[in-house]
Design a protein around this motif. Structure first.
Motif, PDB file in Angstrom:
ATOM      1  N   THR A 110       9.071 -56.975 -19.794  1.00  0.00           N
ATOM      2  CA  THR A 110       8.834 -55.539 -19.882  1.00  0.00           C
ATOM      3  C   THR A 110       7.456 -55.276 -20.499  1.00  0.00           C
ATOM      4  OG1 THR A 110       9.913 -55.436 -22.045  1.00  0.00           O
ATOM      5  CG2 THR A 110      11.284 -55.022 -20.102  1.00  0.00           C
ATOM      6  N   PRO A 111       6.828 -54.141 -20.179  1.00  0.00           N
ATOM      7  CA  PRO A 111       5.513 -53.835 -20.749  1.00  0.00           C
ATOM      8  C   PRO A 111       5.602 -53.460 -22.222  1.00  0.00           C
ATOM      9  CG  PRO A 111       6.279 -52.005 -19.397  1.00  0.00           C
ATOM     10  CD  PRO A 111       7.278 -53.115 -19.216  1.00  0.00           C
ATOM     11  N   GLY A 167      12.764 -50.221 -18.569  1.00  0.00           N
ATOM     12  CA  GLY A 167      12.795 -51.591 -18.081  1.00  0.00           C
ATOM     13  C   GLY A 167      11.402 -52.099 -17.768  1.00  0.00           C
ATOM     14  N   LYS A 168      11.213 -52.625 -16.569  1.00  0.00           N
ATOM     15  CA  LYS A 168       9.918 -53.179 -16.157  1.00  0.00           C
ATOM     16  C   LYS A 168       8.931 -52.099 -15.724  1.00  0.00           C
ATOM     17  CE  LYS A 168      11.426 -53.927 -11.365  1.00  0.00           C
ATOM     18  NZ  LYS A 168      11.645 -54.933 -10.303  1.00  0.00           N
ATOM     19  N   PRO A 172      19.960 -38.899 -13.664  1.00  0.00           N
ATOM     20  CA  PRO A 172      21.272 -39.549 -13.627  1.00  0.00           C
ATOM     21  C   PRO A 172      21.812 -39.804 -15.026  1.00  0.00           C
ATOM     22  CG  PRO A 172      19.764 -40.596 -12.074  1.00  0.00           C
ATOM     23  CD  PRO A 172      18.950 -39.648 -12.895  1.00  0.00           C
ATOM     24  N   PRO A 173      23.115 -39.629 -15.227  1.00  0.00           N
ATOM     25  CA  PRO A 173      23.691 -39.806 -16.568  1.00  0.00           C
ATOM     26  C   PRO A 173      23.387 -41.163 -17.199  1.00  0.00           C
ATOM     27  CG  PRO A 173      25.277 -38.751 -15.111  1.00  0.00           C
ATOM     28  CD  PRO A 173      24.117 -39.160 -14.258  1.00  0.00           C
ATOM     29  N   ASP A 174      23.358 -42.223 -16.386  1.00  0.00           N
ATOM     30  CA  ASP A 174      23.129 -43.551 -16.962  1.00  0.00           C
ATOM     31  C   ASP A 174      21.676 -43.762 -17.383  1.00  0.00           C
ATOM     32  OD1 ASP A 174      22.420 -43.489 -14.224  1.00  0.00           O
ATOM     33  OD2 ASP A 174      22.491 -45.672 -14.108  1.00  0.00           O
ATOM     34  N   LEU A 175      20.790 -42.817 -17.025  1.00  0.00           N
ATOM     35  CA  LEU A 175      19.385 -42.904 -17.419  1.00  0.00           C
ATOM     36  C   LEU A 175      19.024 -41.881 -18.488  1.00  0.00           C
ATOM     37  CD1 LEU A 175      17.741 -43.357 -13.901  1.00  0.00           C
ATOM     38  CD2 LEU A 175      17.801 -45.066 -15.722  1.00  0.00           C
ATOM     39  N   TYR A 176      19.957 -41.007 -18.824  1.00  0.00           N
ATOM     40  CA  TYR A 176      19.593 -39.901 -19.713  1.00  0.00           C
ATOM     41  C   TYR A 176      19.256 -40.363 -21.126  1.00  0.00           C
ATOM     42  CZ  TYR A 176      19.075 -35.147 -21.237  1.00  0.00           C
ATOM     43  OH  TYR A 176      18.531 -33.977 -21.715  1.00  0.00           O
ATOM     44  N   SER A 177      19.732 -41.526 -21.523  1.00  0.00           N
ATOM     45  CA  SER A 177      19.373 -42.047 -22.849  1.00  0.00           C
ATOM     46  C   SER A 177      17.882 -42.341 -22.953  1.00  0.00           C
ATOM     47  CB  SER A 177      20.164 -43.319 -23.160  1.00  0.00           C
ATOM     48  OG  SER A 177      19.865 -44.339 -22.220  1.00  0.00           O
ATOM     49  N   HIS A 178      17.201 -42.444 -21.812  1.00  0.00           N
ATOM     50  CA  HIS A 178      15.751 -42.672 -21.802  1.00  0.00           C
ATOM     51  C   HIS A 178      14.960 -41.365 -21.856  1.00  0.00           C
ATOM     52  CE1 HIS A 178      16.150 -46.971 -20.920  1.00  0.00           C
ATOM     53  NE2 HIS A 178      17.101 -46.638 -20.072  1.00  0.00           N
ATOM     54  N   ARG A 179      15.645 -40.244 -21.858  1.00  0.00           N
ATOM     55  CA  ARG A 179      14.982 -38.928 -21.929  1.00  0.00           C
ATOM     56  C   ARG A 179      14.664 -38.647 -23.396  1.00  0.00           C
ATOM     57  NH1 ARG A 179      11.628 -34.961 -20.241  1.00  0.00           N
ATOM     58  NH2 ARG A 179      12.666 -33.048 -19.542  1.00  0.00           N
ATOM     59  N   LEU A 180      13.537 -39.157 -23.861  1.00  0.00           N
ATOM     60  CA  LEU A 180      13.175 -39.060 -25.272  1.00  0.00           C
ATOM     61  C   LEU A 180      12.343 -37.829 -25.588  1.00  0.00           C
ATOM     62  CD1 LEU A 180      12.245 -42.811 -25.900  1.00  0.00           C
ATOM     63  CD2 LEU A 180      14.467 -41.686 -26.163  1.00  0.00           C
ATOM     64  N   TRP A 182       2.141 -45.478 -11.427  1.00  0.00           N
ATOM     65  CA  TRP A 182       3.333 -46.160 -11.941  1.00  0.00           C
ATOM     66  C   TRP A 182       3.318 -47.615 -11.501  1.00  0.00           C
ATOM     67  CZ3 TRP A 182       3.059 -42.650  -8.077  1.00  0.00           C
ATOM     68  CH2 TRP A 182       3.681 -42.912  -6.844  1.00  0.00           C
ATOM     69  N   SER A 183       4.036 -48.461 -12.238  1.00  0.00           N
ATOM     70  CA  SER A 183       3.972 -49.896 -11.987  1.00  0.00           C
ATOM     71  C   SER A 183       5.267 -50.582 -12.390  1.00  0.00           C
ATOM     72  CB  SER A 183       2.808 -50.519 -12.768  1.00  0.00           C
ATOM     73  OG  SER A 183       2.787 -51.927 -12.598  1.00  0.00           O
ATOM     74  N   ASP A 184       5.575 -51.673 -11.661  1.00  0.00           N
ATOM     75  CA  ASP A 184       6.703 -52.532 -12.021  1.00  0.00           C
ATOM     76  C   ASP A 184       6.230 -53.815 -12.694  1.00  0.00           C
ATOM     77  OD1 ASP A 184       5.570 -53.896  -9.916  1.00  0.00           O
ATOM     78  OD2 ASP A 184       7.375 -53.941  -8.667  1.00  0.00           O
ATOM     79  N   GLY A 185       4.966 -53.861 -13.100  1.00  0.00           N
ATOM     80  CA  GLY A 185       4.403 -55.042 -13.739  1.00  0.00           C
ATOM     81  C   GLY A 185       3.746 -56.003 -12.771  1.00  0.00           C
ATOM     82  N   ASP A 186       4.014 -55.830 -11.496  1.00  0.00           N
ATOM     83  CA  ASP A 186       3.415 -56.645 -10.444  1.00  0.00           C
ATOM     84  C   ASP A 186       2.549 -55.778  -9.546  1.00  0.00           C
ATOM     85  OD1 ASP A 186       2.859 -58.664  -8.593  1.00  0.00           O
ATOM     86  OD2 ASP A 186       4.687 -58.272  -7.448  1.00  0.00           O
ATOM     87  N   ARG A 187       3.139 -54.724  -9.012  1.00  0.00           N
ATOM     88  CA  ARG A 187       2.434 -53.774  -8.154  1.00  0.00           C
ATOM     89  C   ARG A 187       2.041 -52.538  -8.964  1.00  0.00           C
ATOM     90  NH1 ARG A 187       7.285 -53.105  -4.127  1.00  0.00           N
ATOM     91  NH2 ARG A 187       8.301 -53.220  -6.176  1.00  0.00           N
TER      92      ARG A 187
END
Length: 265
Positions: free
Chosen positions: A54-55, A105-106, A130-138, A189-194
């Motif tokens: 991860t970055p 994540g990446k 999405p509910p499973d991503l809402y914890s990342h809404r900082l 935006w990037s996934d660490g490769d692209r």
């Protein structure tokens, strides 16, 4: 608005672009030459990739030009892929959680632009995450929301299409509940490769975005970093680019919100 840059290619020290250019990102933070706001002092951020999965992120609310830690960190850190951003708020608070880049994540993401009437649509915008991503809404920005919505649209398997669909959904919401300009969007935006970037607007004022092909990689930047303008290519509106290895490819990026399609028909 904001200013940003990104690098993908051979490993290089971050300060070579963030600090040591004729029109470096730190210079842009106090004297941007292109865009609505010459001063971008509402915080800054970095994301860079290493051998980890991860970055790493470094953000603060200081103006970029006054942060001694930024000078030290960029001088001693090398990376094959990094993102850097200086912020000019369009309404949300100056806080670390509102500083770009954002990460899950990446993935890392940064944005220059706005969704019209954000204060009116913010609750509905959050509902698109999405509910499973809402914890990342900082934080509270529409930028972070677009990033998380794109994850829900399949960013891992379709990085450009997912971002296009996320922008489409946010633009449609702004058209229904917000105000003009409905959406202005320049992002990276990037996934660490692209490394991906796109430029778009619901009107004719898409935020500026350029790239430069170097012998060992690619720079993406809100504005050219030097006076050699002939070496820089302006990314057209309604266009996305992708770097992978030593190649750069261009793609159409044309979100068509359902409400907008109905108007055209």
């Amino acid at each position: 608005m904001c200013r940003f840059l990104a690098w993908a290619g051979a490993k290089r020290y971050l300060d070579e672009l963030v600090l040591n250019q004729e029109q470096s990102l730190v210079i842009q933070s106090r004297n941007a030459l292109i865009g609505k706001t010459p001063i971008n002092a509402d915080g800054f951020g970095l994301a860079w990739c290493s051998e980890r999965e991860t970055p790493c992120f470094y953000k603060d609310t200081n103006p970029a030009w006054s942060d001694a830690n930024l000078k030290q960190l960029t001088h001693h850190t090398r990376s094959h892929l990094f993102l850097a951003h200086v912020r000019a708020s369009t309404g949300t608070a100056t806080s670390r959680n509102n500083c770009h880049p954002f990460g899950v994540g990446k993935w890392s993401f940064m944005h220059n632009g706005q969704a019209g009437g954000h204060d009116r649509i913010r609750q509905e915008l959050d509902g698109m995450i999405p509910p499973d991503l809402y914890s990342h809404r900082l934080g509270a920005t529409e930028s972070e929301a677009i990033f998380l919505i794109a994850h829900g649209e399949g960013l891992d398997i379709d990085p450009i299409g997912a971002m296009e669909r996320a922008v489409q959904r946010v633009e449609d919401l702004s058209r229904r509940r917000g105000t003009m300009p409905y959406l202005r969007f320049a992002a990276c935006w990037s996934d660490g490769d692209r490394l991906f970037a796109a430029r778009y607007a619901s009107d004719r004022f898409a935020p500026s975005l350029h790239y430069k092909a170097c012998k060992d990689g690619f720079i993406i930047s809100s504005e050219p970093l030097d006076a050699n303008s002939g070496e820089w290519t302006e990314i057209p509106a309604n266009t996305a680019i992708e770097t992978r290895g030593g190649a750069l490819t261009s793609h159409a990026f044309e979100p068509k919100a359902p409400h907008h399609r109905a108007e055209v028909a």
